[in-house]
Design a protein around this motif. Structure first.
Motif, mmCIF file in Angstrom:
data_model
loop_
_atom_site.group_PDB
_atom_site.id
_atom_site.type_symbol
_atom_site.label_atom_id
_atom_site.label_comp_id
_atom_site.label_asym_id
_atom_site.label_seq_id
_atom_site.Cartn_x
_atom_site.Cartn_y
_atom_site.Cartn_z
ATOM 1 N N GLU A 30 0.879 4.949 6.078
ATOM 2 C CA GLU A 30 2.181 4.890 5.826
ATOM 3 C C GLU A 30 2.375 5.317 4.669
ATOM 4 O O GLU A 30 3.645 5.878 4.998
ATOM 5 C CB GLU A 30 2.616 4.401 6.887
ATOM 6 N N ALA A 31 1.151 5.377 3.946
ATOM 7 C CA ALA A 31 2.396 5.517 2.514
ATOM 8 C C ALA A 31 2.868 6.979 2.008
ATOM 9 O O ALA A 31 3.881 6.273 1.129
ATOM 10 C CB ALA A 31 0.973 5.439 1.452
ATOM 11 N N ALA A 32 2.903 7.814 2.349
ATOM 12 C CA ALA A 32 3.350 8.950 2.063
ATOM 13 C C ALA A 32 4.261 9.815 3.486
ATOM 14 O O ALA A 32 4.865 10.433 3.034
ATOM 15 C CB ALA A 32 2.384 9.706 1.479
ATOM 16 N N TYR A 33 4.007 9.217 3.834
ATOM 17 C CA TYR A 33 5.408 9.304 5.278
ATOM 18 C C TYR A 33 6.438 9.682 4.897
ATOM 19 O O TYR A 33 7.277 11.130 5.926
ATOM 20 C CB TYR A 33 4.658 8.689 7.002
ATOM 21 N N GLY A 34 7.335 8.958 4.346
ATOM 22 C CA GLY A 34 8.783 8.836 4.594
ATOM 23 C C GLY A 34 8.420 10.309 3.773
ATOM 24 O O GLY A 34 9.449 10.694 3.931
ATOM 25 N N GLY A 66 -6.290 -7.140 6.705
ATOM 26 C CA GLY A 66 -7.028 -5.632 6.785
ATOM 27 C C GLY A 66 -7.182 -4.353 7.423
ATOM 28 O O GLY A 66 -6.706 -3.700 6.421
ATOM 29 N N ALA A 67 -6.691 -4.486 8.318
ATOM 30 C CA ALA A 67 -6.133 -4.274 9.646
ATOM 31 C C ALA A 67 -5.217 -3.427 9.159
ATOM 32 O O ALA A 67 -4.295 -2.541 8.815
ATOM 33 C CB ALA A 67 -5.837 -4.482 10.825
ATOM 34 N N ARG A 68 -3.935 -4.327 8.578
ATOM 35 C CA ARG A 68 -2.825 -4.083 7.799
ATOM 36 C C ARG A 68 -2.702 -3.383 6.523
ATOM 37 O O ARG A 68 -1.871 -2.718 6.387
ATOM 38 C CB ARG A 68 -1.502 -5.506 7.594
ATOM 39 N N PHE A 69 -3.740 -3.611 5.934
ATOM 40 C CA PHE A 69 -3.682 -2.615 4.760
ATOM 41 C C PHE A 69 -3.820 -1.785 5.007
ATOM 42 O O PHE A 69 -3.089 -0.387 4.067
ATOM 43 C CB PHE A 69 -4.563 -2.957 3.432
ATOM 44 N N VAL A 70 -4.560 -1.235 5.792
ATOM 45 C CA VAL A 70 -5.257 0.729 6.431
ATOM 46 C C VAL A 70 -3.854 0.773 6.735
ATOM 47 O O VAL A 70 -3.818 2.246 6.801
ATOM 48 C CB VAL A 70 -6.661 0.608 7.188
ATOM 49 N N VAL A 90 -2.214 9.656 12.582
ATOM 50 C CA VAL A 90 -3.739 9.300 13.338
ATOM 51 C C VAL A 90 -3.949 8.194 12.488
ATOM 52 O O VAL A 90 -4.942 7.219 13.427
ATOM 53 C CB VAL A 90 -4.919 10.690 13.577
ATOM 54 N N LEU A 91 -4.013 8.200 11.479
ATOM 55 C CA LEU A 91 -4.149 6.599 10.693
ATOM 56 C C LEU A 91 -3.720 5.403 10.719
ATOM 57 O O LEU A 91 -4.163 4.082 11.234
ATOM 58 C CB LEU A 91 -4.909 7.172 9.374
ATOM 59 N N TRP A 92 -2.344 5.543 11.063
ATOM 60 C CA TRP A 92 -2.023 4.056 10.253
ATOM 61 C C TRP A 92 -1.734 3.852 12.367
ATOM 62 O O TRP A 92 -1.888 1.954 13.130
ATOM 63 C CB TRP A 92 -0.186 4.142 10.658
ATOM 64 N N MET A 151 0.520 -1.144 -0.230
ATOM 65 C CA MET A 151 -0.153 -0.262 0.294
ATOM 66 C C MET A 151 0.726 1.244 -0.164
ATOM 67 O O MET A 151 0.702 2.018 -0.324
ATOM 68 C CB MET A 151 -0.891 -0.585 1.176
ATOM 69 N N VAL A 152 1.857 1.210 0.856
ATOM 70 C CA VAL A 152 2.630 2.566 0.824
ATOM 71 C C VAL A 152 3.533 3.050 -0.724
ATOM 72 O O VAL A 152 3.436 3.626 -0.890
ATOM 73 C CB VAL A 152 4.102 2.333 1.609
ATOM 74 N N GLY A 153 3.664 1.604 -1.217
ATOM 75 C CA GLY A 153 4.264 1.711 -2.716
ATOM 76 C C GLY A 153 2.856 2.403 -4.359
ATOM 77 O O GLY A 153 3.817 3.167 -5.181
ATOM 78 N N LEU A 154 2.032 1.892 -3.367
ATOM 79 C CA LEU A 154 1.435 1.885 -4.651
ATOM 80 C C LEU A 154 0.539 3.943 -4.217
ATOM 81 O O LEU A 154 0.056 4.197 -5.189
ATOM 82 C CB LEU A 154 -0.535 1.244 -4.688
ATOM 83 N N LEU A 155 0.652 3.999 -3.159
ATOM 84 C CA LEU A 155 -0.634 4.847 -2.888
ATOM 85 C C LEU A 155 0.213 6.174 -2.550
ATOM 86 O O LEU A 155 0.357 7.326 -2.249
ATOM 87 C CB LEU A 155 -1.216 5.027 -1.683
ATOM 88 N N THR A 156 2.119 5.998 -2.473
ATOM 89 C CA THR A 156 2.914 7.018 -1.461
ATOM 90 C C THR A 156 3.058 8.191 -2.561
ATOM 91 O O THR A 156 3.130 9.462 -2.764
ATOM 92 C CB THR A 156 4.133 6.558 -1.799
ATOM 93 N N LEU A 157 2.968 8.049 -4.131
ATOM 94 C CA LEU A 157 3.096 9.242 -5.143
ATOM 95 C C LEU A 157 2.182 9.997 -4.846
ATOM 96 O O LEU A 157 2.208 11.205 -4.945
ATOM 97 C CB LEU A 157 3.159 8.448 -6.690
#
Length: 444
Positions: free
Chosen positions: A132-136, A123-127, A103-105, A77-83
């Motif tokens: 965390e997707a764009a935090y880094g 399911g929870a791990r996907f959320v 807050v979300l993670w 999910m980090v890879g798909l949503l980070t951009l």
């Protein structure tokens, strides 16, 4: 004819940076420490799972590939949503975005604590991954924005090492909590930590303060207005940056494997109880993080005069990790194996700082968070998601030891890409300079 007042070097007066208010010497370090603290919480929530792998395998009867999917779901999910989320953060506000992500993670990690089976946990791990997707990418963009470019490789390596340090805390402290109170409490503690740090960041850091402390050199032009942002296409038209994206992602493949599978490695092959295995693994994760910091410092020093040397430093780090980890995992249990794995762990993520510095300094500042998001996408898909999952699948067929022996081969592809980046660096600077005067000043 309309006359224009000009400044030095014939520049229009409205392009010269206006007088800036006094800058606090401490505020950039406050930003760094808070952003670093949230990155620790990010990876604590992500990697606490590795500490409880043995518990989940026993309680729910999961295979290695299913355990790996719980780990890789976050990185996927980090890879798909980070951009896309990094692009949104560049426009919506980086501080608000960082707080919302945390807050979300944290809430999703709390849901992991009450999951009753594999499907709910997945399911929870996907959320968690969505949060965390764009935090880094956004976090490092905020940090680099208040520090001079000469420190970028050091700060990038140190910041990205927060992933390893957070993994250390997540695995070690998570294993400790799980041993005494149960694995569900391990997730709950990580969730509360993230929520507390998000509140602190929101109170102490604001968009106005970041703008007032932006690291713009005296005499350079003021930040360009939103209407003159560099186009998003510039993220993908610089050949050197493309090499940094891909090389940076592949060099994290094996580092991600170490972060996810060393607790299970010690549990199975050194016959340690889950709690002790997590504690032993945490020491090696600490080496991964410390190596990132020190390798970033070394890269900054060797590249002080000639930035191309940062590429060469990254190549050396990859080759050292390949040699030590490949040899170490080929040996049987014992002191020689542990020493070689330890040395390899030190260099396993050492190229992270140099590659992030190259990305940060070879893109326009207006799209820096988006560029870091693209780098995070590559890191996640090619390294953090792919590495643990591939090793999990191989472990189901070949055994975990054999799978770990094959993992370091990913460095060969990383070395090829990093070398190509070094050869394309001059051309990449030309592309950067064409994007605007602010960017040209940043890479000078």
């Amino acid at each position: 004819m309309q006359l224009h007042t000009t400044a030095s070097a014939g520049r229009p007066a409205d392009l010269v940076a206006p007088p800036r208010p006094p800058r606090s010497r401490w505020f950039p370090w406050v930003v760094y420490l808070l952003a670093f603290g949230l990155l620790l919480a990010d990876y604590m929530s992500r990697q606490v799972l590795s500490a409880v792998f043995p518990y989940l395998k026993t309680e729910w009867g999961l295979s290695d590939s299913k355990l790996a999917s719980l780990s890789s779901a976050v990185a996927l999910m980090v890879g798909l949503l980070t951009l896309p989320l990094s692009l949104l953060a560049d426009r919506w506000g980086r501080v608000r975005s960082l707080v919302l992500m945390a807050v979300l993670w944290s809430i999703a990690t709390l849901v992991c604590a009450v999951a009753t089976g594999y499907s709910q946990m997945l399911g929870a791990r996907f959320v968690v991954g969505v949060g965390e997707a764009a935090y880094g990418s956004v976090g490092i963009a905020v940090v680099l924005g208040v520090f001079a470019p000469r420190l970028h490789a050091t700060l990038s390596g140190a910041f990205m090492a927060g992933g390893s340090f957070g993994s250390v805390l997540g695995v070690w402290f998570g294993g400790l909590v799980a041993t005494h109170f149960g694995w569900r409490w391990a997730f709950a503690v990580m969730a509360v930590t993230g929520l507390a740090l998000a509140l602190l960041f929101r109170v102490l850091v604001g968009e106005k303060e970041l703008a007032a402390h932006a690291a713009i050199r005296p005499g350079t032009v003021a930040p360009e207005p939103a209407s003159s942002r560099a186009p998003i296409s510039t993220l993908f038209t610089n050949p050197a940056v493309l090499c940094a994206y891909l090389g940076g992602g592949l060099q994290l493949f094996t580092a991600a494997v170490l972060l996810s599978w060393t607790p299970s490695f010690f549990n199975r092959y050194y016959h340690l109880a889950p709690g002790r295995a997590a504690g032993r693994a945490a020491l090696f994760m600490l080496l991964v993080g410390a190596g990132m910091v020190c390798c970033g410092i070394v890269a900054d020093r060797v590249g002080r005069v000639n930035p191309v040397r940062k590429w060469y430093a990254a190549i050396v780090f990859c080759l050292l990790a390949l040699l030590c980890l490949g040899t170490g995992f080929a040996l049987g249990p014992g002191a020689p194996q542990l020493i070689l794995i330890g040395i390899g762990a030190w260099f396993s993520g050492g190229s992270s700082g140099p590659t992030a510095a190259m990305v940060a300094n070879l893109v326009h500042p207006s799209v820096r968070a988006s560029a870091m998001g693209t780098l995070t996408l590559a890191n996640s898909l090619l390294g953090l998601a792919l590495g643990p999952f591939v090793v999990g699948v191989l472990a189901d067929h070949l055994g975990l030891a054999a799978a770990l022996r094959l993992a370091p081969l990913s460095y060969l592809a990383a070395v090829v890409l990093l070398y190509a980046g070094s050869r394309l660096h001059a051309r990449g600077r030309g592309v950067t300079a064409a994007a605007g005067p602010v960017c040209a000043a940043a890479v000078a």
